[in-house]
Design a protein around this motif. Structure first.
Motif, PDB file in Angstrom:
ATOM      1  N   CYS A  11      44.872  45.840  50.482  1.00  0.00           N
ATOM      2  CA  CYS A  11      43.761  45.041  49.955  1.00  0.00           C
ATOM      3  C   CYS A  11      43.109  44.242  51.081  1.00  0.00           C
ATOM      4  CB  CYS A  11      44.254  44.107  48.854  1.00  0.00           C
ATOM      5  SG  CYS A  11      42.952  43.071  48.165  1.00  0.00           S
ATOM      6  N   ALA A  12      41.879  44.606  51.426  1.00  0.00           N
ATOM      7  CA  ALA A  12      41.181  43.953  52.533  1.00  0.00           C
ATOM      8  C   ALA A  12      40.890  42.481  52.261  1.00  0.00           C
ATOM      9  CB  ALA A  12      39.880  44.697  52.825  1.00  0.00           C
ATOM     10  N   GLU A  13      40.763  42.093  50.989  1.00  0.00           N
ATOM     11  CA  GLU A  13      40.447  40.700  50.653  1.00  0.00           C
ATOM     12  C   GLU A  13      41.663  39.787  50.749  1.00  0.00           C
ATOM     13  OE1 GLU A  13      39.466  42.132  47.008  1.00  0.00           O
ATOM     14  OE2 GLU A  13      37.788  43.207  47.859  1.00  0.00           O
ATOM     15  N   SER A  14      42.847  40.368  50.852  1.00  0.00           N
ATOM     16  CA  SER A  14      44.081  39.590  50.833  1.00  0.00           C
ATOM     17  C   SER A  14      44.517  39.202  52.243  1.00  0.00           C
ATOM     18  CB  SER A  14      45.195  40.409  50.170  1.00  0.00           C
ATOM     19  OG  SER A  14      46.438  39.780  50.332  1.00  0.00           O
ATOM     20  N   ILE A  15      44.567  37.910  52.501  1.00  0.00           N
ATOM     21  CA  ILE A  15      45.068  37.426  53.791  1.00  0.00           C
ATOM     22  C   ILE A  15      46.542  37.818  53.929  1.00  0.00           C
ATOM     23  CG2 ILE A  15      45.550  35.369  55.176  1.00  0.00           C
ATOM     24  CD1 ILE A  15      43.086  34.093  53.724  1.00  0.00           C
ATOM     25  N   THR A  16      47.291  37.638  52.874  1.00  0.00           N
ATOM     26  CA  THR A  16      48.702  38.051  52.871  1.00  0.00           C
ATOM     27  C   THR A  16      48.799  39.540  53.137  1.00  0.00           C
ATOM     28  OG1 THR A  16      49.262  36.304  51.300  1.00  0.00           O
ATOM     29  CG2 THR A  16      50.808  38.151  51.465  1.00  0.00           C
ATOM     30  N   GLY A  17      47.909  40.312  52.523  1.00  0.00           N
ATOM     31  CA  GLY A  17      47.913  41.763  52.693  1.00  0.00           C
ATOM     32  C   GLY A  17      47.702  42.185  54.131  1.00  0.00           C
ATOM     33  N   ARG A  18      46.821  41.485  54.829  1.00  0.00           N
ATOM     34  CA  ARG A  18      46.575  41.819  56.249  1.00  0.00           C
ATOM     35  C   ARG A  18      47.827  41.610  57.086  1.00  0.00           C
ATOM     36  NH1 ARG A  18      41.686  38.156  56.867  1.00  0.00           N
ATOM     37  NH2 ARG A  18      40.977  38.525  54.756  1.00  0.00           N
ATOM     38  N   HIS A  19      48.509  40.497  56.854  1.00  0.00           N
ATOM     39  CA  HIS A  19      49.743  40.219  57.599  1.00  0.00           C
ATOM     40  C   HIS A  19      50.848  41.204  57.203  1.00  0.00           C
ATOM     41  CE1 HIS A  19      48.358  36.587  59.584  1.00  0.00           C
ATOM     42  NE2 HIS A  19      47.818  36.213  58.432  1.00  0.00           N
ATOM     43  N   LEU A  20      50.928  41.487  55.911  1.00  0.00           N
ATOM     44  CA  LEU A  20      51.946  42.419  55.431  1.00  0.00           C
ATOM     45  C   LEU A  20      51.694  43.825  55.972  1.00  0.00           C
ATOM     46  CD1 LEU A  20      54.463  42.698  53.688  1.00  0.00           C
ATOM     47  CD2 LEU A  20      52.968  43.038  51.704  1.00  0.00           C
ATOM     48  N   LYS A  21      50.433  44.226  56.049  1.00  0.00           N
ATOM     49  CA  LYS A  21      50.091  45.543  56.601  1.00  0.00           C
ATOM     50  C   LYS A  21      50.575  45.663  58.043  1.00  0.00           C
ATOM     51  CE  LYS A  21      46.225  48.581  57.586  1.00  0.00           C
ATOM     52  NZ  LYS A  21      44.779  48.761  57.558  1.00  0.00           N
ATOM     53  N   PRO A  40      41.880  33.099  47.210  1.00  0.00           N
ATOM     54  CA  PRO A  40      42.103  33.647  48.539  1.00  0.00           C
ATOM     55  C   PRO A  40      42.507  32.609  49.573  1.00  0.00           C
ATOM     56  CG  PRO A  40      39.757  33.489  48.138  1.00  0.00           C
ATOM     57  CD  PRO A  40      40.454  33.039  46.885  1.00  0.00           C
ATOM     58  N   GLY A  41      42.370  31.333  49.288  1.00  0.00           N
ATOM     59  CA  GLY A  41      42.773  30.284  50.214  1.00  0.00           C
ATOM     60  C   GLY A  41      43.630  29.274  49.480  1.00  0.00           C
ATOM     61  N   ALA A  42      43.679  28.091  50.030  1.00  0.00           N
ATOM     62  CA  ALA A  42      44.474  27.024  49.439  1.00  0.00           C
ATOM     63  C   ALA A  42      43.563  26.038  48.704  1.00  0.00           C
ATOM     64  CB  ALA A  42      45.245  26.296  50.535  1.00  0.00           C
ATOM     65  N   ASP A  43      44.161  25.199  47.907  1.00  0.00           N
ATOM     66  CA  ASP A  43      43.475  24.109  47.200  1.00  0.00           C
ATOM     67  C   ASP A  43      42.322  24.659  46.369  1.00  0.00           C
ATOM     68  OD1 ASP A  43      43.216  21.481  46.403  1.00  0.00           O
ATOM     69  OD2 ASP A  43      42.050  20.896  48.164  1.00  0.00           O
ATOM     70  N   GLY A  55      43.688  29.927  43.645  1.00  0.00           N
ATOM     71  CA  GLY A  55      43.896  29.875  42.213  1.00  0.00           C
ATOM     72  C   GLY A  55      43.543  31.128  41.440  1.00  0.00           C
ATOM     73  N   ARG A  56      43.147  32.188  42.119  1.00  0.00           N
ATOM     74  CA  ARG A  56      42.900  33.431  41.394  1.00  0.00           C
ATOM     75  C   ARG A  56      43.802  34.533  41.958  1.00  0.00           C
ATOM     76  NH1 ARG A  56      39.895  37.459  43.799  1.00  0.00           N
ATOM     77  NH2 ARG A  56      38.767  36.895  45.685  1.00  0.00           N
ATOM     78  N   VAL A  57      44.020  35.543  41.157  1.00  0.00           N
ATOM     79  CA  VAL A  57      44.822  36.680  41.613  1.00  0.00           C
ATOM     80  C   VAL A  57      43.934  37.534  42.514  1.00  0.00           C
ATOM     81  CG1 VAL A  57      46.092  38.750  40.934  1.00  0.00           C
ATOM     82  CG2 VAL A  57      46.271  36.668  39.552  1.00  0.00           C
ATOM     83  N   VAL A  58      44.316  37.627  43.771  1.00  0.00           N
ATOM     84  CA  VAL A  58      43.571  38.438  44.737  1.00  0.00           C
ATOM     85  C   VAL A  58      43.970  39.904  44.578  1.00  0.00           C
ATOM     86  CG1 VAL A  58      43.123  38.851  47.198  1.00  0.00           C
ATOM     87  CG2 VAL A  58      43.402  36.514  46.353  1.00  0.00           C
ATOM     88  N   VAL A  59      45.276  40.142  44.477  1.00  0.00           N
ATOM     89  CA  VAL A  59      45.796  41.496  44.305  1.00  0.00           C
ATOM     90  C   VAL A  59      47.207  41.394  43.727  1.00  0.00           C
ATOM     91  CG1 VAL A  59      46.681  41.635  46.675  1.00  0.00           C
ATOM     92  CG2 VAL A  59      46.173  43.750  45.458  1.00  0.00           C
ATOM     93  N   ALA A  60      47.584  42.382  42.970  1.00  0.00           N
ATOM     94  CA  ALA A  60      48.946  42.461  42.431  1.00  0.00           C
ATOM     95  C   ALA A  60      49.404  43.909  42.509  1.00  0.00           C
ATOM     96  CB  ALA A  60      48.982  41.957  40.994  1.00  0.00           C
ATOM     97  N   GLY A  61      50.659  44.094  42.855  1.00  0.00           N
ATOM     98  CA  GLY A  61      51.213  45.443  42.925  1.00  0.00           C
ATOM     99  C   GLY A  61      52.364  45.513  43.898  1.00  0.00           C
TER     100      GLY A  61
END
Length: 72
Positions: free
Chosen positions: A46-56, A25-28, A32-38
């Protein structure tokens, strides 16, 4: 029948992707894990995804402007 793998943070590019794999979910050491895919909508939901929040937020702005344009 071809695939293209792109690593980018462009919300515009992500919004048009067929499939996104969000790593984090962060850097370094915090990543290193898949937070969400689709689809972009899957990632945006996906609430856990920082990218998802911005994309939403990006998709909501885009959908709002598209809806305004349809009524004219």
């Amino acid at each position: 029948g071809h695939s293209l793998i792109v690593m980018d943070h462009s919300l515009q590019l992500m919004s048009h992707a067929d499939h996104i794999i969000d790593l984090g979910p962060g850097a370094d050491a915090a990543g290193g894990r898949v937070v969400v895919a689709g689809t972009p909508r899957d990632v945006a939901g996906c609430a856990e995804s920082i990218t998802g929040r911005h994309l939403k937020n990006y998709l909501e702005r885009f959908d709002s402007s598209a809806a305004v344009g349809q009524g004219e």
